[in-house]
Design an enzyme around this catalytic site. Sequence first.
Site, PDB file in Angstrom:
ATOM      1  CD  GLU A  61       2.795   3.425  -0.779  1.00  0.00           C
ATOM      2  OE1 GLU A  61       3.652   2.926  -1.525  1.00  0.00           O
ATOM      3  OE2 GLU A  61       3.015   3.717   0.405  1.00  0.00           O
ATOM      4  CD  GLU A  85       9.112   4.350  10.168  1.00  0.00           C
ATOM      5  OE1 GLU A  85       9.813   4.273   9.144  1.00  0.00           O
ATOM      6  OE2 GLU A  85       8.156   3.592  10.385  1.00  0.00           O
TER       7      GLU A  85
END
Lengths: 573, 163
Positions: A360, A278
């Site tokens: 998820e 990230e």
Amino acid sequence: MISITVNGRAVEAEEGESILQAVRRAGISIPTLCYIDGLPPTGACRMCVVELEGDGRLVPSCSFPVAPGMKILTHSPSAISARKTIVELLLANHPDDCLYCARNGSCELQGYALELGVRQRRYSGSRNDWKMDQSSPAIVRDPDKCILCGKCVRVCEEIQGVACIDFIGRGSKAHIGTAFDEGLNVSSCINCGQCIKVCPTGALTEKSSIQKVMDALNDPTKTVVVQHAPSISVTIAEEFGMKPGIDAADVMTAALRRMGFDRVFDTSFSADLTIMEEASELVQRITKGGKLPMMTSCSPGWIKFVEQFYPQLLGNLSTCKSPQQMLGAVIKHYWAQREGIDPRNVFSVSIMPCTAKKFEAGRPEMLHDGIPDIDAVLTTRELAQVIKTFGLDLASMSGEPADTPFGDRSSAGKLFGASGGVMEAAVRTAHYLITGKELDLPRINAIRGLDGIKEASVNVAGTEVKVAVVSGLGNARKLLDQIVAGRNDLHFIEIMTCPGGCISGGGQPVHTDPEVLKARMQALYNIDKDATMRTSHSNPSIQRIYKEFLGEPGGHLSHELLHTHYAERDVLR
Amino acid sequence: MRQDLTQTIDRIMSAYPGAGRDALIPILQDTQEDIGYLPREAVVLIGDKLHLPVSKIFGVATFYNQFRFEPKGRFHIQVCRGTACHVKGSLKVLERIKRELGIESGRTTRDGLFSLEIVACIGACALAPVMSINGEVHGRLTTDDVVRLIKDCRKAAETGEAR
């Protein structure tokens, strides 16, 4: 300050506050079923009635303001009798199947029935006969157990800004449901589970995966591995009677081994991995002109929220999978290979503070060659139950370290469990990636704590990087609306679905007391304060997985295994 | 259909410039007046325009007996559940109708022949218990009357006779 008299003793109260607020601060407990701390009262349940001394009237303390000289009796015979009658009436059409209920022992209605000495069914109404809604992969609704307090409706709308449920019908036919009374799975529900946490009964529970996990543990052909999220170790002890804020990582690891898990890994390792990916993505976007502000993608409730309500911002989401899915992917496609095990024979369990993680794990994007990253998700509450099933007591066990290679973590990865933690970890690593040097002060106070929206500016090599941290999606709406309206000064935004972050996730022990949250948060900060390895990029196991397997952050393999994509969802909004 | 519906909703809502959530009920009433019921797509469109979640609108609309989510049947039966009718046994009348038709209040039979609605009082208390079929009032009802009236409707439908 004004002075009121409560049960014959003077109590200081603030002008404009309710009797309930003043009385609770004075340490006197008044039962409530519909009251949510921090939201305006609805006065629906009447459990909190108190007697105004002198005129004998019962008034709802949650919505009745204090006045100078007011004299209150909180537990007068008529107040107690009124509360008892309310519980008795609520029980008139209740299924009374406490022994078979997931909330047996933690049910507020059950607790009040006990406190008030309800020993017989004084009123008998016709039983409810609603259909259970088992359509969602995360949440089960049993309207028969619902007492219509309305807290789930309010949390969903006023805290999370989702509003997928409301009261339907009226009178004896009133119940809670989605638009057109359809299944939760086709509604705008984001699976966050905050409704479960405020539900005073067993009407809302998680979809249990315990049996699936037990079956895998008993299957000799399966290698069963487990990972636990950063926030689990600081909440699980509460389920064993310990005070909030204890880090039980090592004893939990020991317990998981006793239960038969072949490997115990730490999701905080893949939190570090997430940060590598990230932070690199952020640096790329800033230096190469990508879409800004970049928004975090660890919180699956938030992801579904964007897909439904702000599809125009899908490009702002980081493409990184969440730590759960990243670890799932490297377990099956790196570790299994290294160990010489067919990934199809690996059963991968994750312990999560979250019900949305169940959703998820089942997303089709999370399959690779037909193999799911994660096979089953247990919430903190489910884990506690399984530990008890195995007759293990965390309080009396000695700790053990997690397994290699995914047991090493930095304290930055651990911070993921509290709102602001991802940002803090990412800034530490982004700073290093850009300047080659560590931050002078790794701790960023402005983005710590329980505030819903936090902003800060970090100087990285002469450039001001502006960041925002949001938790609770009602708060997210406020910031997103600014961005949609043209606000463009922010570079990076961390958004967590649940208020305060994963420590108050929908799968956590059902406390809503802010003091409990603070203790959980402080436990994570203490781990970071005392740690020697405080940055994700300094984790040697992270360096090794890039050297041996992944190559570079954001490289080809990373993109295949650790990144994903999103799409607009057409649901009834 | 979708295009027509959008136009209809636009037209209805143009009577409520700057409408907020307080205008929801009159807008739903106008929509039902115009279309005969509240189609799912209409509810969604109204939600979009008023910035109200669909769940909220569904919640409000199901609170009132007057709103329906299915088209009316060829025979629309309104059963009075006001005080006088209640005293004179309207619950039995209602239960019998539900049994004959196999539907709950607010619903329409699958063949589209009958729809059922509960109303509070139709102002014919002297004739209690009463119901109306397509606006025609039938009073001093017994459960046998109900069965006969429904049979008459079915026969009328078969022979193509208007009622």
